[in-house]
Design an enzyme around this catalytic site. Structure first.
Site, PDB file in Angstrom:
ATOM      1  N   CYS A 440     -27.035  23.442  -1.646  1.00 24.89           N
ATOM      2  CA  CYS A 440     -26.095  23.353  -0.525  1.00 24.89           C
ATOM      3  C   CYS A 440     -26.803  23.574   0.806  1.00 24.89           C
ATOM      4  O   CYS A 440     -26.990  22.645   1.581  1.00 24.89           O
ATOM      5  CB  CYS A 440     -24.990  24.395  -0.687  1.00 24.89           C
ATOM      6  N   GLU A 442     -29.597  26.227   1.160  1.00 22.72           N
ATOM      7  CA  GLU A 442     -30.569  27.283   0.929  1.00 22.72           C
ATOM      8  C   GLU A 442     -31.988  26.854   1.305  1.00 22.72           C
ATOM      9  O   GLU A 442     -32.540  25.954   0.676  1.00 22.72           O
ATOM     10  CB  GLU A 442     -30.544  27.711  -0.537  1.00 22.72           C
TER      11      GLU A 442
END
Length: 851
Positions: A440, A442
């Protein structure tokens, strides 16, 4: 570097790409049992072998025996399943949940899968072997009883790696392109020859290195199987053009990934074999290509300069690869589909930004990657862009143009926050400058990191609820006793109680994560994946045993805005202005603002017909001392009137409206509430970063939910921000839907006030714009300016859904007309009609902005 990219213009996809995408969209995903049968067969044959050898032999058997397919029109080959968009099963990680859901897979509200009776029977037989042998079962045995109780109560979940492979990684693709697996085998054999045989760990290290060699050879042979298949098909084909294409495919697969890539086409094919086999070895998702435009560019530049390939041919190859990304799939348990709805695989591919020396890295391939996303209009890869103060305006405008398509892509990341946040975690400056994004949102340095990103979802709003209830969850004392809510006389007392509850539950979260971490190291090391991450070969350790250069564990907090708004309501309305008493607030929350009838105190008192004041006091004592459901304050203030009126449903709705409208809300650029949201998030983040993991690395916090804000909201009672029980929590670090009422810039200003540096595992900010907001050149320039302004204020990430509420509601009512509609869910995009209705509703309810 050529400046031709500055004149790069949009094109249209070739007919081949349209045929490939149509082929994917026309099928319903199925479950296949082939891999499960082969891995089980291999494990039965290697019962006495060390675990790394067992894992290597299992991959070897799978790659040598699985059915291989070259689909019509493909130029990049390498299947994971026989049928398009199908999924294999990985029983070594977990399987009992699937056995229980066989009959409901095709009836789900989201992420539907078909499964044949034959596959069910095969899997039932396979699962018997794995009883008691899975990663999931071992992890459960490692956990404290209190940890499992907190998970059951909805305080946090580690379901991602608890049931599946770890994933969430980017390997050193560039190393494979430059050396090939023959080069990696030579590197391993040299390490084995130089190893110190007196080292007490020598035997274990040598077994790992031998496992790497087995898997590398298996992948080379896997590619050669495709070469043979391509030649067979070429000989059978009646289409001369397709026959020529198949022969070229055969040549590619004979050479790569065994050897260094010699051309852009070979580099693309080599890349895909790596990407595919990682996901055949383990079902961990978020296998992210990261800085694709950087490590692929030299091959493109060389072939363009020599005339070996045209831009149009290169673009078609990119488009073909983009389609292949969407052939990757996995099945999750039905509960997880509410947190990961839309068949997401989170293969994050990022472009732009700066290079390791601090110079802008934009090139022609940067633009072509964005163009590929525009061509195929599918959710994968999850395209992202790095932005810094030297990002060319042309690139931001091109990115805004892609955002305007309504796909929810690209996501935008701020180099000037991400880089220093990684350096603060011990990553070197040159490595931090070379970061990419996993899954997502990170950040990590690719090819050197085992980040365990997305390691858990932590429900910050649930901890707030437990603080209000003195650690009680229903009738269970789940957390420590930190004081009855109605006994607090100052806001700071409540904040101290919140910190103590957070400290306790984060410690249980760490126990859960480390239990799962240890179980993966013991039962499911991944030698193939580890062979492409520094310094596993040098250390003689798999990633799961601590072989990576950088090791982290990254759990994320969910409900930032709910906590901030709740703290603001308590501070302002209860303690500062005294418009609501603690007792009135507690009763309103206990009854879900009147929707669930009377509280425990009310039920006791309203059952009294005629009773003395002393008897009423005795009832309160019982509630206080024995049942722990009221406070000393309430005991002292018992009304002498026997007909005690504790409030009607109407009164409690009045309390709710006061909570919603009587206190400022996060997302409107109001320092008072924004600072409380920041502090609430920091309480979580500071606790998380205190801990270490079994691989010798550090825990680092993130603030994003994927789409777990929906199921986590379902497990959380009413909260003091006026949110009713069961309703979704706020999405990422975004404001609560509908509470950001002063425009997109004010919302961004609020979000930027959070400490994005400490949340080094990533933060997620979603905004939704009406399509009219991005119309024309001015609309693109407006979005670009908003991104630059937000990043100037040190926001970390932003992404945009550009779609009208009306279209989403129409798609929900008539899904058959909108099968190709892609939207941004959280840190990923997905087909809207594949989502569970609860996630669809959450997207619809997000505030719709305009400039």
């Amino acid at each position: 570097m050529s400046e031709a990219w500055r004149q790069f213009s949009s094109s249209i996809p070739s007919p081949r790409i349209e045929r490939l995408t149509d082929g994917l969209l026309s099928v319903t995903p199925e479950i296949e049992a082939e891999r499960a049968l082969l891995v089980t067969e291999s494990y039965k044959e290697t019962e006495a072998a060390p675990i790394n050898i067992r894992r290597a032999k299992a991959l070897e058997k799978i790659l040598s025996k699985m059915n291989i397919v070259i689909r019509d029109n493909e130029l990049i080959v390498g299947n994971l399943t026989t049928k398009p968009r199908a999924t294999q099963i990985f029983p070594e990680f977990s399987n009992k949940w699937l056995l229980e859901e066989f009959e409901t897979l095709a009836k789900r509200k989201g992420d539907v899968f078909l499964i044949s009776e034959e596959a069910k029977q095969n899997l039932r037989e396979v699962f018997q072997y794995w009883d008691g042998k899975t990663v999931n079962e071992l992890a459960t045995e490692f956990m404290f009883t209190e940890t499992k109780e907190a998970m059951d109560a909805g305080v946090f979940t580690v379901g991602n790696y608890y049931f599946n492979g770890v994933g969430h990684i980017s390997v050193d693709y560039d190393k494979v392109l430059k050396k090939g697996f023959n080069g990696i085998i030579a590197e391993v054999e040299e390490a084995r020859a130089k190893a110190d045989k007196s080292d007490p760990d020598y035997i274990k290290k040598d077994q790992f290195l031998l496992a790497v060699v087995i898997t590398a050879k298996a992948v080379i042979n896997f590619a050669k199987r495709f070469a043979e298949e391509a030649r067979t098909l070429a000989n059978k084909s009646l289409n001369p053009q397709r026959s020529e294409e198949l022969l070229r495919i055969a040549e590619n697969c004979e050479w790569v990934p065994a050897n260094p890539a010699r051309s852009f086409y070979e580099a693309m094919q080599s890349f895909w074999f790596v990407q595919a086999v990682i996901q055949i070895e383990s079902n961990g998702h978020s296998i992210s290509p990261m800085r694709f435009d950087q490590y692929m560019y030299p091959y493109y530049e060389k072939d363009i300069a020599s005339g070996k390939i045209t831009k149009e041919e290169a673009q078609e190859l990119l488009d073909c690869l983009w389609v292949k990304f969407n052939d990757v799939n996995k099945v999750r348990d039905e509960g997880s589909t509410k947190a990961f709805g839309g068949y997401p695989m989170f293969q994050n591919l990022i472009v732009g930004g700066q290079d390791a020396s601090g110079k802008d890295a934009t090139n022609e391939l940067t633009f072509m990657c964005l163009e590929a996303t525009a061509h195929i209009k599918l959710p994968q890869p999850s395209i992202s862009i790095r932005v810094w103060n030297k990002t060319p305006d042309e690139l931001l405008l091109k990115s805004a143009e892609i955002s305007r398509l309504g796909l929810g892509m690209p996501a935008y990341y701020n180099d000037e926050v991400v880089i220093p946040s990684l350096v603060a975690r011990g990553v070197s400056l040159s490595d931090a400058r070379d970061y990419g994004i996993i899954g997502c949102v990170e950040p990590q340095k690719g090819g050197k990191t085992e980040g365990w990103h997305d390691a858990a979802f932590f429900n910050m709003a649930k901890v707030l609820e437990l603080t209000i209830n003195n650690g009680m969850a229903g009738d269970q004392q789940l957390g420590p006793k930190t004081g009855e809510f109605t006994s607090f006389t100052a806001f700071d007392q409540f904040m101290d109680a919140f910190r103590k509850q957070m400290e306790y539950f984060v410690s249980l979260l760490v126990n859960a994560n480390n239990s799962v971490d240890l179980a993966h190291g013991e039962r499911a090391p991944l030698p193939f994946l580890s062979s492409m991450v520094e310094d596993c070969i040098g250390k003689g350790k798999s990633l799961q045993e601590g072989g990576a250069y950088y090791n982290f564990t990254g759990p994320q907090g969910v409900g930032v805005a709910n906590v901030g708004d709740s703290l603001m309501a308590i501070k302002k309305l209860v303690f500062d202005e005294k418009k609501i008493t603690l007792r009135d607030l507690k009763d309103a929350l206990d009854t879900n603002f009147g929707d669930q009838g009377q509280s425990a105190v009310e039920r006791k008192l309203n059952s009294i017909d005629d009773i003395s004041r002393e008897a009423v006091a005795e009832i309160f004592k019982k509630l206080l001392l024995e049942e722990n459901k009221t406070s000393l304050d309430e005991l002292k203030n018992v009304n002498s009137n026997i007909n005690i009126d504790l409030g009607t449903k109407k009164d409690k709705e009045y309390v709710r409206q006061m909570l919603i409208n009587g206190a400022p809300k996060f997302g409107n650029d109001i320092d008072e509430v924004d600072d409380l949201a920041r502090e609430g998030a920091l309480i979580y983040c500071r606790e998380v970063e205190k801990y270490k993991n079994p691989r010798g690395g550090q825990f680092q916090p993130g603030l994003y939910p994927v789409s777990a804000n929906v199921p986590m909201g379902a497990a959380t009672g009413a909260t003091p921000d006026g949110r009713k029980a069961g309703m979704p929590l706020a999405d990422g670090v975004s404001p609560v839907s509908g509470r950001d009422q002063t425009g997109p810039t004010a919302a961004m200003n609020s979000v930027a006030k959070l400490d994005h540096y400490i949340a080094s595992n990533g933060t997620l900010f979603n905004q939704k714009f009406h399509p009219s907001a991005l119309e024309g050149q001015q609309g693109l320039e407006n979005l670009s300016a908003v991104v630059r302004s937000f990043f100037d204020q040190k926001g970390l990430h932003a992404q945009f859904n550009v779609i009208s509420r009306e279209m989403l509601m129409e798609a929900q009512e008539n899904p058959e007309k909108y099968k190709s509609l892609v939207v941004r869910v959280a840190g990923y995009s997905a087909h809207f009609t594949a989502l569970d209705k609860s996630i669809q509703d959450d997207i619809i309810e997000r505030t719709e902005h305009s400039f």
